[in-house]
Design a protein around this motif. Structure first.
Motif, PDB file in Angstrom:
ATOM      1  N   TYR A   1      23.035   4.879 -37.202  1.00 25.45           N
ATOM      2  CA  TYR A   1      23.418   4.480 -38.553  1.00 25.45           C
ATOM      3  C   TYR A   1      22.670   5.260 -39.624  1.00 25.45           C
ATOM      4  CZ  TYR A   1      25.754   0.739 -36.133  1.00 25.45           C
ATOM      5  OH  TYR A   1      26.572   0.038 -35.296  1.00 25.45           O
ATOM      6  N   LYS A   2      21.564   5.858 -39.230  1.00 24.37           N
ATOM      7  CA  LYS A   2      20.765   6.648 -40.166  1.00 24.37           C
ATOM      8  C   LYS A   2      19.927   7.635 -39.357  1.00 24.37           C
ATOM      9  CE  LYS A   2      17.028   3.303 -40.218  1.00 24.37           C
ATOM     10  NZ  LYS A   2      16.161   2.470 -41.002  1.00 24.37           N
ATOM     11  N   PRO A   3      19.385   8.651 -40.021  1.00 17.03           N
ATOM     12  CA  PRO A   3      18.547   9.626 -39.297  1.00 17.03           C
ATOM     13  C   PRO A   3      17.154   9.045 -39.028  1.00 17.03           C
ATOM     14  CG  PRO A   3      18.737  10.266 -41.594  1.00 17.03           C
ATOM     15  CD  PRO A   3      19.606   9.062 -41.405  1.00 17.03           C
ATOM     16  N   ASP A   4      17.034   8.294 -37.944  1.00 15.99           N
ATOM     17  CA  ASP A   4      15.765   7.687 -37.579  1.00 15.99           C
ATOM     18  C   ASP A   4      15.130   8.433 -36.399  1.00 15.99           C
ATOM     19  OD1 ASP A   4      17.295   6.895 -35.420  1.00 15.99           O
ATOM     20  OD2 ASP A   4      17.301   4.772 -35.949  1.00 15.99           O
ATOM     21  N   LYS A   5      14.085   7.852 -35.836  1.00 19.35           N
ATOM     22  CA  LYS A   5      13.369   8.491 -34.730  1.00 19.35           C
ATOM     23  C   LYS A   5      14.273   8.731 -33.522  1.00 19.35           C
ATOM     24  CE  LYS A   5       9.436   7.780 -31.666  1.00 19.35           C
ATOM     25  NZ  LYS A   5       8.306   6.908 -31.313  1.00 19.35           N
ATOM     26  N   ASN A   6      15.097   7.735 -33.152  1.00 19.76           N
ATOM     27  CA  ASN A   6      15.991   7.890 -31.996  1.00 19.76           C
ATOM     28  C   ASN A   6      17.014   8.991 -32.241  1.00 19.76           C
ATOM     29  OD1 ASN A   6      14.753   5.849 -30.532  1.00 19.76           O
ATOM     30  ND2 ASN A   6      16.034   4.280 -31.450  1.00 19.76           N
ATOM     31  N   TRP A   7      17.556   9.042 -33.465  1.00 24.00           N
ATOM     32  CA  TRP A   7      18.521  10.086 -33.830  1.00 24.00           C
ATOM     33  C   TRP A   7      17.860  11.462 -33.748  1.00 24.00           C
ATOM     34  CZ3 TRP A   7      18.368  13.469 -38.017  1.00 24.00           C
ATOM     35  CH2 TRP A   7      19.550  14.206 -38.235  1.00 24.00           C
ATOM     36  N   ALA A   8      16.660  11.591 -34.323  1.00 22.33           N
ATOM     37  CA  ALA A   8      15.955  12.884 -34.318  1.00 22.33           C
ATOM     38  C   ALA A   8      15.679  13.341 -32.889  1.00 22.33           C
ATOM     39  CB  ALA A   8      14.661  12.785 -35.118  1.00 22.33           C
ATOM     40  N   ASN A   9      15.249  12.424 -32.035  1.00 15.19           N
ATOM     41  CA  ASN A   9      14.995  12.787 -30.630  1.00 15.19           C
ATOM     42  C   ASN A   9      16.279  13.230 -29.935  1.00 15.19           C
ATOM     43  OD1 ASN A   9      12.184  12.449 -30.421  1.00 15.19           O
ATOM     44  ND2 ASN A   9      12.428  10.234 -30.225  1.00 15.19           N
ATOM     45  N   PHE A  10      17.392  12.554 -30.196  1.00 16.13           N
ATOM     46  CA  PHE A  10      18.667  12.932 -29.593  1.00 16.13           C
ATOM     47  C   PHE A  10      19.098  14.322 -30.061  1.00 16.13           C
ATOM     48  CE2 PHE A  10      23.307  12.944 -29.243  1.00 16.13           C
ATOM     49  CZ  PHE A  10      23.472  12.545 -27.928  1.00 16.13           C
ATOM     50  N   VAL A  11      18.982  14.582 -31.358  1.00 14.87           N
ATOM     51  CA  VAL A  11      19.345  15.889 -31.913  1.00 14.87           C
ATOM     52  C   VAL A  11      18.469  16.978 -31.303  1.00 14.87           C
ATOM     53  CG1 VAL A  11      19.356  17.298 -34.015  1.00 14.87           C
ATOM     54  CG2 VAL A  11      20.287  14.984 -34.064  1.00 14.87           C
ATOM     55  N   MET A  12      17.174  16.725 -31.219  1.00 17.42           N
ATOM     56  CA  MET A  12      16.268  17.739 -30.667  1.00 17.42           C
ATOM     57  C   MET A  12      16.559  18.005 -29.195  1.00 17.42           C
ATOM     58  SD  MET A  12      12.624  17.281 -32.598  1.00 17.42           S
ATOM     59  CE  MET A  12      12.477  15.525 -32.433  1.00 17.42           C
ATOM     60  N   LYS A  13      16.877  16.976 -28.426  1.00 14.28           N
ATOM     61  CA  LYS A  13      17.230  17.194 -27.014  1.00 14.28           C
ATOM     62  C   LYS A  13      18.472  18.079 -26.912  1.00 14.28           C
ATOM     63  CE  LYS A  13      15.364  12.909 -25.170  1.00 14.28           C
ATOM     64  NZ  LYS A  13      15.729  11.572 -24.677  1.00 14.28           N
ATOM     65  N   ASN A  14      19.464  17.820 -27.779  1.00 13.46           N
ATOM     66  CA  ASN A  14      20.677  18.636 -27.780  1.00 13.46           C
ATOM     67  C   ASN A  14      20.381  20.086 -28.116  1.00 13.46           C
ATOM     68  OD1 ASN A  14      23.459  17.323 -27.427  1.00 13.46           O
ATOM     69  ND2 ASN A  14      22.298  15.782 -28.544  1.00 13.46           N
ATOM     70  N   ARG A  15      19.426  20.319 -28.974  1.00  8.49           N
ATOM     71  CA  ARG A  15      19.139  21.684 -29.432  1.00  8.49           C
ATOM     72  C   ARG A  15      18.126  22.412 -28.559  1.00  8.49           C
ATOM     73  NH1 ARG A  15      20.385  21.367 -35.502  1.00  8.49           N
ATOM     74  NH2 ARG A  15      22.396  20.383 -35.225  1.00  8.49           N
ATOM     75  N   MET A  16      17.214  21.668 -27.937  1.00  8.37           N
ATOM     76  CA  MET A  16      16.085  22.318 -27.271  1.00  8.37           C
ATOM     77  C   MET A  16      16.128  22.236 -25.749  1.00  8.37           C
ATOM     78  SD  MET A  16      13.202  20.940 -29.971  1.00  8.37           S
ATOM     79  CE  MET A  16      11.971  20.885 -28.729  1.00  8.37           C
TER      80      MET A  16
END
Length: 119
Positions: A30-45
């Motif tokens: 629902y917002k760019p929180d810690k779980n969202w940031a971790n998911f995005v970073m896993k997708n990118r890294m």
């Protein structure tokens, strides 16, 4: 004088049947929180990152987000500052359809040509 070349792209329009997706496996941010940031970073890294979700919904990680994530990855800021730093950005939400089953909830409507002139 150099002649300009026209190029064309297409934007496809789809109808999404949300009721057909009710029984699918969703991950929603629902917002760019810690779980969202971790998911995005896993997708990118993380090479060959996979997950079990049919559909993922949440904010788009745009260029501003990428800069913040870069600062986090190089340990110039912590997770708290990363997520607080993302709050002021007006991020657009997106749906990501990850499985063939998720794609069955979409119905193609039309393709619109988009023209651009090269300079």
């Amino acid at each position: 004088m150099k002649k300009r070349k026209a190029s064309v792209g297409y934007v496809n329009e789809y109808d999404f049947d949300k009721s057909a997706a009710d029984n699918l496996n969703w991950l929603t941010f629902y917002k760019p929180d810690k779980n969202w940031a971790n998911f995005v970073m896993k997708n990118r890294m993380k090479r060959n990152f996979t997950h079990d979700y049919d559909i993922v919904y949440g904010p788009v990680a745009d260029d501003n987000v990428n800069k913040q994530i870069g600062l986090y990855r190089t340990q110039k800021i912590g997770m708290g500052k990363l997520t607080r730093g993302l709050q002021p950005y007006k991020l657009v939400d997106q749906y990501l359809f990850h499985t063939p089953l998720a794609l069955t909830t979409l119905r193609f409507i039309k393709a619109r040509p988009i023209f651009r002139r090269d300079t």
